[in-house]
Structure formats: C-alpha cells, structure tokens
Design an enzyme around this catalytic site. Structure first.
Site, PDB file in Angstrom:
ATOM      1  N   CYS A   1       0.703  -1.323  -0.023  1.00  0.00           N
ATOM      2  CA  CYS A   1       0.080  -0.097  -0.179  1.00  0.00           C
ATOM      3  C   CYS A   1       0.882   1.374   0.025  1.00  0.00           C
ATOM      4  O   CYS A   1       1.502   1.648  -0.989  1.00  0.00           O
ATOM      5  CB  CYS A   1      -1.055  -0.107   1.219  1.00  0.00           C
ATOM      6  SG  CYS A   1      -2.363   1.255   0.845  1.00  0.00           S
TER       7      CYS A   1
ATOM      8  N   SER B   1      -0.519 -10.826  38.493  1.00  0.00           N
ATOM      9  CA  SER B   1      -1.875 -10.346  38.692  1.00  0.00           C
ATOM     10  C   SER B   1      -2.924 -11.421  38.326  1.00  0.00           C
ATOM     11  O   SER B   1      -3.912 -11.465  38.623  1.00  0.00           O
ATOM     12  CB  SER B   1      -2.203  -9.209  37.539  1.00  0.00           C
ATOM     13  OG  SER B   1      -1.891  -9.986  36.169  1.00  0.00           O
TER      14      SER B   1
ATOM     15  N   ASP C   1      -0.639 -12.551  30.770  1.00  0.00           N
ATOM     16  CA  ASP C   1       0.810 -12.187  30.473  1.00  0.00           C
ATOM     17  C   ASP C   1       1.582 -12.357  31.692  1.00  0.00           C
ATOM     18  O   ASP C   1       2.563 -13.133  31.610  1.00  0.00           O
ATOM     19  CB  ASP C   1       0.934 -10.692  29.967  1.00  0.00           C
ATOM     20  CG  ASP C   1      -0.014 -10.682  28.778  1.00  0.00           C
ATOM     21  OD1 ASP C   1      -0.424 -11.461  28.098  1.00  0.00           O
ATOM     22  OD2 ASP C   1      -0.326  -9.271  28.418  1.00  0.00           O
TER      23      ASP C   1
ATOM     24  N   LYS D   1       0.133 -11.569  21.551  1.00  0.00           N
ATOM     25  CA  LYS D   1      -0.782 -12.358  22.306  1.00  0.00           C
ATOM     26  C   LYS D   1      -0.979 -13.877  22.110  1.00  0.00           C
ATOM     27  O   LYS D   1      -1.210 -14.766  23.080  1.00  0.00           O
ATOM     28  CB  LYS D   1      -1.911 -11.574  22.530  1.00  0.00           C
ATOM     29  CG  LYS D   1      -2.977 -11.759  23.824  1.00  0.00           C
ATOM     30  CD  LYS D   1      -2.410 -11.010  24.767  1.00  0.00           C
ATOM     31  CE  LYS D   1      -3.263 -11.032  26.203  1.00  0.00           C
ATOM     32  NZ  LYS D   1      -2.988 -10.122  27.152  1.00  0.00           N
TER      33      LYS D   1
END
Ligand code: XMP
Length: 510
Positions: free
Chosen positions: A81, A222, A226, A366
């Site tokens: 492009c 957490s 990840d 991911k």
C-alpha cells in the site's frame, strides 16, 4: 536466526503483517521507520524487509520517507500500500491521487505470471484501501498485476528483488494473501521457516536457568494471561528463586484471588506471596468518585504495597514483567491521545533497587503468549481469560467505591458470566461483565417498594479492543441474568444492557 524487518510507516495493519509472517514460522520484528537507521538495518542481517502501509501521501511534506540507500542493500523488499507507493517514489516512479475514485474493500485482482504470484489464480479477490496509486512504473520495474481502477496493483524489479503490492496481502479478505507472503518469504527471501514460539520460549528458559540460578527474581503476578505465563516460564527456569507477589486489592472478580493462589501455589508450586490489601485500598478510596482519581489512587497504592513486600524479601537481583510485544512496538503513527490512564499491575516501582529488568514475553504477540502458556501447562481458564483491567472492579463501580458495592458487583458479575457460559453460544463475546451504576431506581418485591441500584451488563465483540461492537446476546440469556441478579442480590432493583459500541463509548465505563 532468520528474520524479517517490518518497517512501519504508520499503517493500521503493521502488527498483522508481522503476525502473518510469524505464522509461516519466520521471525518478524516491527520497527518504526524513524527508529532504525540504514546502518542498523545492515548490521541486523535481515532476510527481507516489508514496508507497511500508512495514512500519508508520498508527496506530503510530512510524509514518512526512508533513505533510498535501502533499495541497494541487496535485501529483498516488499512494499505494501503506502509502502508500495514509497518504493515507486524512491525508485523514480510516479504516484498520483485518484481523488474521486478511491478503491476500498474487496476488489478483483488480475495477476500476471510471476514468482510473487506462484500458485495464485490469475483472477482473485484482494483487499484495497487507497486513494493514491502508482501511475508511472519506475525504470527497472514491470507491472505484474492490476485492477479495473488501479493500473499498477503490483510491480517487480527482479534484478534488485524489489516488489510492491497496492493491496493488503496480510488481510484475510485477500484470497491469496497468505500465499503471496509465502512466496515472498520462501521463494524470494530464501527463508527456511524454522522459527516457532515454543522453541523460542524453551531457549529462554535455558538461558534464564544459567543466568539467574541462585539469584532472586521478583514478579508482580496479577493472574492475567501475561504475568501468569511469565511466572510459569520463569518458575520453570529458576524454581523457588522466582518470588511472585500477588496483590489482592479487594476489587478482583468473585473468588478470583483464591483461584490464582490455588493455581500458582498448589498446582505449580510457585513461591507466591498473596497480600490481602483490600482494607487499605477501600480506605484510600473512601469518598472518591472521580474516575481518574480512583485509577491514580489504585495505581499508586498498588506500587506501595508491592514495594513493602519486596523490601521484606531482601536483595532482588531482577524484576520480571509480563510485557508483551505490542507493548514495546513504537508505532510509526506518532503519539496518540490518551483517553484513559491505564494502570497495569506490574508498573515499574521506583524504590526497589534491582540490577536487571527481565521481560520474558517481550518478543511475543498475544496468541503466541497463549500457546506458550498452554505448553507450560497453564489451565485454559487463565490462558484464554478475557482482559481484566489492572484497577479491577474499580472502573466498573460508578461513584464512591465501598466494600459493599464491590461485593454486590462481584455477585452480579459472577451471575452474568455464569449465564453466558451456560448458554454455550456459537460465538462468544470477547469481553463481558457487569457494571454497578450509581443510579437508584424504584422497584417492587412482593408487596414492598424497593429502591436499589441499577446494574448494567456489557458484552463486546472485537478483534483488538481499539474498536468494539456491542454483542447481540440472545434475549433469553439477558433475561435469565437479569432475573437472577435482581432476585439473588439484595440492593439491586434493575438491570439494563449496554448497547454502545466503541467508539464513541469505551469498553469500560470509567
Ligand atoms: P477501554 O475502556 O479503554 O478498554 O475501551 C479497552 C480494553 O482495555 C481494558 N482496560 C484496561 N486494562 N488496565 C488494563 O490492564 C487498565 O487500566 C484498563 N482499562 C481498560 C478493558 O477491559 C478493555 O479490554
């Protein structure tokens, strides 16, 4: 290791191009055109270079250009492009603007016989998105494809191995896009295709084992994809020398804290410290309703709790983070406006001293992180977990945050997720959750008047969370969730469904 450079000129598909290359087992890395010099490219020993698209016109004063010396490095180049137009321009061709006849969407492509189009039908569908086009093919090139509106949809200079396509081979709508990229990588660049994420992760494990054995590495876990994959990978490498600190701020989903602790401590034997800091966070958040202030308080308090725990551990050699590749790519687009301040659990604390920062996933997309996670034995519930914001339910509780409101929302959210899971939908929404609004409405329960909270349900379908459509959930699922929420949770008298897409709304309410 063979690798391809994706030279980014600000195109919206830059990451997609790199992923498509990697899918063919060739490592690809993205660099913004203004962050890598010709000298650096020479040093890196790339097998090939892909110029991405971009929003500009090559003749704009501010349009991104590159040193024409790149054409003489002897490295095959494929321009896509804007990248195709730039290649034409740098080679002395001409680019014109078809102002009244832009091509956008699926377009019939007619190709000539050429190595780039090996095993590609003479006529096929491609994806176009352009106003400018190559109006004069530069010397040394020949046209190898065209469409009704675009006189040069592809061109090639076989001698210098320079190729350009006006359409987007990386987009699935381009019928033979995969084949065209394959031809470029294997027939033109001579790649072997021996890269894969799992071997790469295995090598990282061995490397970390010899590098960090006997040294403490600290990670803020957490429970998100990840940091979980980073934790298990490092645990495999250095076992008990990895110390994970899991801060439970009291704003996690129902039972999530226990699940994370159980999975990492019991199943994997990870050296995990869970800090139940709910009281501290609720204390700091008392009386605060402003969304940005809430986010800021949580981010700061999180770091403080993490630092306090880290100090107890003693000297930490390295701090580990679950940074993934899209977080480190500096796009050729320039700075974009900050809509919300995103706090990711694991932001760099500044009072812990450590000698090294280790980011085991920083080269992975991911989907690659997910396959590594599965290989390492992480449960699917974690590997395919929907995104959950660092500040947790705080961004889903409107107005002041209290423990009671958090508990109410946890219950409502659990019911909604349970009903969606039970419905076995053909296509699952990419993210779904409940929000506790600050609006009270009148209801009726038995013969009594109630005046409870309104819960909003949200489900979105999206590829990248930059834009999102609200999901057309079956009415039956919504009805069941609504009736269970109002019946089972006292204090909630009404349920509404959020039918806003992004933009103009965002996925989260705050
Ligand atoms: P928005 O609300 O910006 O959300 O449309 C897009 C995606 O990002 C997630 N999100 C966050 N993730 N920390 C995170 O790690 C945050 O502070 C945060 N805020 C939003 C959101 O859940 C959605 O998937």
């Amino acid at each position: 290791m063979e690798k391809i450079l994706v030279l980014d000129f600000g195109g919206q598909y830059n990451q997609l191009i790199a992923r498509r290359v990697r899918e063919q087992h060739v490592f690809a890395e993205i660099k913004s055109y203004d962050r890598i010099s010709l000298m650096e490219i020479k040093k890196e020993d790339y097998q090939g270079i892909i110029f991405t698209g971009g929003p500009n016109s090559v003749y704009d004063a501010a349009s991104p250009h590159y040193d024409p010396g790149i054409l003489d490095l002897g490295i095959p180049i494929l321009g896509i492009c804007y990248g195709a137009q730039l290649l034409a321009y740098l080679s002395g061709g001409k680019v014109s603007s078809a102002e009244n006849s832009s091509e956008y969407g699926k377009t019939l492509l007619k190709t000539e016989e050429h190595i780039l189009f090996q095993d590609v039908a003479a006529e096929s569908i491609c994806w176009m998105s352009h106003t400018d086009y190559i109006s004069a093919v530069p010397q040394g090139f020949r046209r190898i494809a065209y469409t009704d509106k675009c006189p040069c949809a592809a061109m090639a200079d076989d001698e210098r191995k320079l190729y350009a396509v006006q359409f987007h081979p990386e987009v699935t709508h381009t019928e033979y896009g995969r084949q065209i990229l394959h031809n470029f990588l294997f027939s033109i660049c001579g790649c072997q295709g021996d890269w894969n994420a799992l071997d790469y992760a295995d090598r990282a494990i061995n490397e970390y084992r010899s590098k960090f054995a006997g040294k403490k590495v600290l990670l803020a876990l957490s429970g998100g994809v990840d940091s979980s994959v980073a934790a298990v990978l490092l645990h495999k490498a250095i076992g008990q020398d990895l110390v994970c600190v899991f801060v439970d701020h009291g704003l996690l989903r129902k039972d999530e804290g226990d699940y994370v602790e159980e999975t990492f401590k019991k199943t994997f034997g990870v050296n995990l410290i869970r800090v139940n800091a709910g009281d501290r966070f609720f204390g700091k958040l008392a009386g605060i309703s402003d969304p940005e202030t809430k986010r800021k308080i949580i981010g700061e308090e999180f770091i403080r709790v993490f630092e306090e725990e880290a100090k107890k551990i003693g000297h930490v050699h390295a701090l580990a983070q679950g940074t993934i590749y899209p977080d480190v790519i500096e796009s050729g687009k320039g700075a974009s406006a900050v809509i919300k301040s995103h706090h990711n659990v694991g932001g760099l604390p500044d009072v812990i001293s450590f000698d090294e920062l280790v980011e085991p996933l920083k080269d992975f997309f991911k989907d690659e992180v997910r396959s590594v996670g599965l290989m390492l034995g992480l449960p699917k519930e974690i590997v395919f977990r929907q995104p959950f914001p660092g500040p947790g339910l705080a961004v889903r509780i409107m107005g002041e945050i209290t423990e009671d409101k958090a508990r109410m929302l946890q219950e409502a959210d659990a019911i909604f997720r349970e009903e969606i899971d039970k419905a076995h939908l053909d296509v699952m929404p990419d993210q779904y959750f409940a929000v506790l609004t600050d609006t009270h409405t009148v209801g009726v329960m038995g013969d009594a008047r109630t005046y409870g909270y309104t819960v909003a349900l949200r489900a979105v379908s999206t590829d990248d969370f930059m834009t999102a459509e609200w999901t057309r959930l079956p009415y039956e699922v919504l009805e069941k969730a609504s009736s269970r929420i109002t019946n089972e949770i006292s204090g909630i008298s009404r349920v509404v469904y959020d039918i806003s897409s992004k933009p103009p709304a965002t996925v989260e309410w705050e």
